[in-house]
Design a protein around this motif. Structure first.
Motif, PDB file in Angstrom:
ATOM      1  N   LEU A   1      -6.949  -2.017  -9.030  1.00  0.00           N
ATOM      2  CA  LEU A   1      -6.489  -0.924  -8.176  1.00  0.00           C
ATOM      3  C   LEU A   1      -6.420   0.389  -8.956  1.00  0.00           C
ATOM      4  O   LEU A   1      -5.862   0.458 -10.048  1.00  0.00           O
ATOM      5  CB  LEU A   1      -5.101  -1.241  -7.614  1.00  0.00           C
ATOM      6  CG  LEU A   1      -4.544  -0.292  -6.572  1.00  0.00           C
ATOM      7  CD1 LEU A   1      -5.456  -0.269  -5.354  1.00  0.00           C
ATOM      8  CD2 LEU A   1      -3.144  -0.700  -6.179  1.00  0.00           C
TER       9      LEU A   1
ATOM     10  N   SER B   1      -5.973   4.825  -8.363  1.00  0.00           N
ATOM     11  CA  SER B   1      -5.550   5.857  -7.444  1.00  0.00           C
ATOM     12  C   SER B   1      -6.759   6.566  -6.854  1.00  0.00           C
ATOM     13  O   SER B   1      -7.708   6.861  -7.553  1.00  0.00           O
ATOM     14  CB  SER B   1      -4.661   6.901  -8.148  1.00  0.00           C
ATOM     15  OG  SER B   1      -3.493   6.287  -8.630  1.00  0.00           O
ATOM     16  N   ASP B   2      -6.722   6.803  -5.531  1.00  0.00           N
ATOM     17  CA  ASP B   2      -7.829   7.499  -4.867  1.00  0.00           C
ATOM     18  C   ASP B   2      -7.684   9.003  -5.074  1.00  0.00           C
ATOM     19  O   ASP B   2      -6.620   9.514  -5.192  1.00  0.00           O
ATOM     20  CB  ASP B   2      -7.839   7.193  -3.369  1.00  0.00           C
ATOM     21  CG  ASP B   2      -8.184   5.732  -3.114  1.00  0.00           C
ATOM     22  OD1 ASP B   2      -8.826   5.114  -3.998  1.00  0.00           O
ATOM     23  OD2 ASP B   2      -7.798   5.211  -2.047  1.00  0.00           O
TER      24      ASP B   2
ATOM     25  N   ARG C   1       0.838  -1.198   0.000  1.00  0.00           N
ATOM     26  CA  ARG C   1       0.000   0.000   0.000  1.00  0.00           C
ATOM     27  C   ARG C   1       0.874   1.249   0.000  1.00  0.00           C
ATOM     28  O   ARG C   1       0.621   2.201  -0.735  1.00  0.00           O
ATOM     29  CB  ARG C   1      -0.919   0.001   1.215  1.00  0.00           C
ATOM     30  CG  ARG C   1      -1.933   1.142   1.183  1.00  0.00           C
ATOM     31  CD  ARG C   1      -2.654   1.260   2.511  1.00  0.00           C
ATOM     32  NE  ARG C   1      -3.827   2.110   2.380  1.00  0.00           N
ATOM     33  CZ  ARG C   1      -4.389   2.751   3.385  1.00  0.00           C
ATOM     34  NH1 ARG C   1      -3.872   2.647   4.592  1.00  0.00           N
ATOM     35  NH2 ARG C   1      -5.454   3.484   3.198  1.00  0.00           N
TER      36      ARG C   1
ATOM     37  N   GLN D   1       0.113   3.387  -3.311  1.00  0.00           N
ATOM     38  CA  GLN D   1      -1.010   4.295  -3.100  1.00  0.00           C
ATOM     39  C   GLN D   1      -0.525   5.694  -2.752  1.00  0.00           C
ATOM     40  O   GLN D   1       0.307   5.867  -1.862  1.00  0.00           O
ATOM     41  CB  GLN D   1      -1.911   3.766  -1.986  1.00  0.00           C
ATOM     42  CG  GLN D   1      -3.211   4.547  -1.840  1.00  0.00           C
ATOM     43  CD  GLN D   1      -4.064   3.971  -0.730  1.00  0.00           C
ATOM     44  OE1 GLN D   1      -3.589   3.780   0.375  1.00  0.00           O
ATOM     45  NE2 GLN D   1      -5.323   3.698  -1.022  1.00  0.00           N
TER      46      GLN D   1
ATOM     47  N   TRP E   1      -6.330  -4.631  -5.145  1.00  0.00           N
ATOM     48  CA  TRP E   1      -5.022  -5.080  -5.644  1.00  0.00           C
ATOM     49  C   TRP E   1      -5.081  -6.534  -6.080  1.00  0.00           C
ATOM     50  O   TRP E   1      -4.587  -6.896  -7.146  1.00  0.00           O
ATOM     51  CB  TRP E   1      -3.971  -4.894  -4.557  1.00  0.00           C
ATOM     52  CG  TRP E   1      -2.578  -5.186  -5.037  1.00  0.00           C
ATOM     53  CD1 TRP E   1      -1.701  -4.317  -5.613  1.00  0.00           C
ATOM     54  CD2 TRP E   1      -1.907  -6.454  -4.985  1.00  0.00           C
ATOM     55  NE1 TRP E   1      -0.519  -4.958  -5.924  1.00  0.00           N
ATOM     56  CE2 TRP E   1      -0.630  -6.266  -5.557  1.00  0.00           C
ATOM     57  CE3 TRP E   1      -2.262  -7.710  -4.510  1.00  0.00           C
ATOM     58  CZ2 TRP E   1       0.289  -7.308  -5.652  1.00  0.00           C
ATOM     59  CZ3 TRP E   1      -1.362  -8.755  -4.625  1.00  0.00           C
ATOM     60  CH2 TRP E   1      -0.096  -8.537  -5.187  1.00  0.00           C
TER      61      TRP E   1
ATOM     62  N   TRP F   1      -8.240  -1.506  -0.233  1.00  0.00           N
ATOM     63  CA  TRP F   1      -7.130  -1.386  -1.167  1.00  0.00           C
ATOM     64  C   TRP F   1      -6.592  -2.755  -1.556  1.00  0.00           C
ATOM     65  O   TRP F   1      -6.331  -3.041  -2.722  1.00  0.00           O
ATOM     66  CB  TRP F   1      -6.015  -0.553  -0.542  1.00  0.00           C
ATOM     67  CG  TRP F   1      -4.762  -0.583  -1.365  1.00  0.00           C
ATOM     68  CD1 TRP F   1      -4.449   0.212  -2.427  1.00  0.00           C
ATOM     69  CD2 TRP F   1      -3.664  -1.500  -1.226  1.00  0.00           C
ATOM     70  NE1 TRP F   1      -3.231  -0.140  -2.952  1.00  0.00           N
ATOM     71  CE2 TRP F   1      -2.729  -1.188  -2.232  1.00  0.00           C
ATOM     72  CE3 TRP F   1      -3.394  -2.540  -0.333  1.00  0.00           C
ATOM     73  CZ2 TRP F   1      -1.538  -1.893  -2.378  1.00  0.00           C
ATOM     74  CZ3 TRP F   1      -2.199  -3.239  -0.485  1.00  0.00           C
ATOM     75  CH2 TRP F   1      -1.286  -2.918  -1.502  1.00  0.00           C
TER      76      TRP F   1
ATOM     77  N   ALA G   1      -0.305   7.750   1.105  1.00  0.00           N
ATOM     78  CA  ALA G   1      -0.501   6.711   2.115  1.00  0.00           C
ATOM     79  C   ALA G   1      -0.031   7.173   3.482  1.00  0.00           C
ATOM     80  O   ALA G   1      -0.690   6.923   4.495  1.00  0.00           O
ATOM     81  CB  ALA G   1       0.235   5.440   1.708  1.00  0.00           C
TER      82      ALA G   1
END
Length: 230
Positions: free
Chosen positions: A227, A229-230, A174, A178, A222, A218, A181
């Motif tokens: 997955l 991107s937020d 993560r 991400q 994955w 997440w 994070a």
């Protein structure tokens, strides 16, 4: 029922009834097998099995003893089993964490004193935006462990520790993939500390659910290859 299983149950009964307690030495093998009406070979296998799960401690040349029976010792076998799970099974482990850790946070809210809250805030403050993924993971483990420890339940502590150890790789993944994070983790941790400081068990519980669910969501994306991107 297999003869060995019968022998295990009979030794277990001796412990449950208080005939044998933590640290006590078992009678010699011949005496014990005759007393329980079982063969020495089945008794020997039962002792081996109970040694593996840390109920008994076989000391060569000295005898066989009941261990301390402490939670951390008895649950070592569970940790071993958890470590054998593959990455697909880790989602189920996160689901268990999502049940247990919020409960631990709720318990901790009534037990954490000023020093305990200060220690948690110091842990959060020690992490910076430039911290490495490894440093973030180390902080996350320390933070969660401190809250669980504050809950004051040794069985709960050991169970959660065994689950958390296996999820380190998910936290690293993560952190590597991400965006934001570190900032997100620290923000969520700070909110949890705020709830603990005012002794709001329900709020601490809800924030911990949201925190763990975020990682779980997440990880599910994955593993499914979706997955984003937020």
């Amino acid at each position: 029922m297999a003869v060995t299983d019968e022998a295990i149950l009979k030794i277990k009964d001796m412990i449950l009834t208080g005939e044998l307690g933590p640290g006590d030495r078992l009678p010699p093998e011949k005496e014990l097998s005759e007393r329980l009406g079982l063969s020495r070979s089945s008794m020997r296998e039962a002792v081996k099995a109970l040694e593996v799960i840390r109920v008994l401690d076989v000391r060569r040349g000295d005898g066989t003893y009941v261990t301390s029976l402490e939670p951390r010792l008895l649950l070592e076998a569970m940790t071993f089993v958890v470590d054998l799970h593959d990455d697909d099974s880790i989602l189920e482990l996160f689901a268990v964490r999502r049940i247990l850790e919020p409960a631990a946070a709720a318990l901790a809210s009534a037990r954490l004193d000023h020093d305990g809250i200060g220690a948690l805030r110091a842990q959060v403050a020690a992490v910076e935006g430039s911290s490495s993924v490894e440093e973030l993971v180390a902080h996350d483990l320390e933070f969660h462990a401190a809250i669980v420890e504050a809950a004051g339940n040794s069985y709960l502590t050991t169970l959660i520790e065994s689950l958390s150890g296996h999820t380190i790789r998910a936290r690293v993944w993560r952190g590597l993939t991400q965006e934001n994070a570190t900032e997100r983790t620290l923000s969520e941790h700070s909110a949890i500390v705020d709830a603990l400081e005012i002794g709001d068990a329900k709020l601490a519980e809800a924030l911990m659910v949201a925190h763990i669910s975020g990682v779980e969501r997440w990880l599910r994306q994955w593993t499914q290859g979706t997955l984003e991107s937020d």
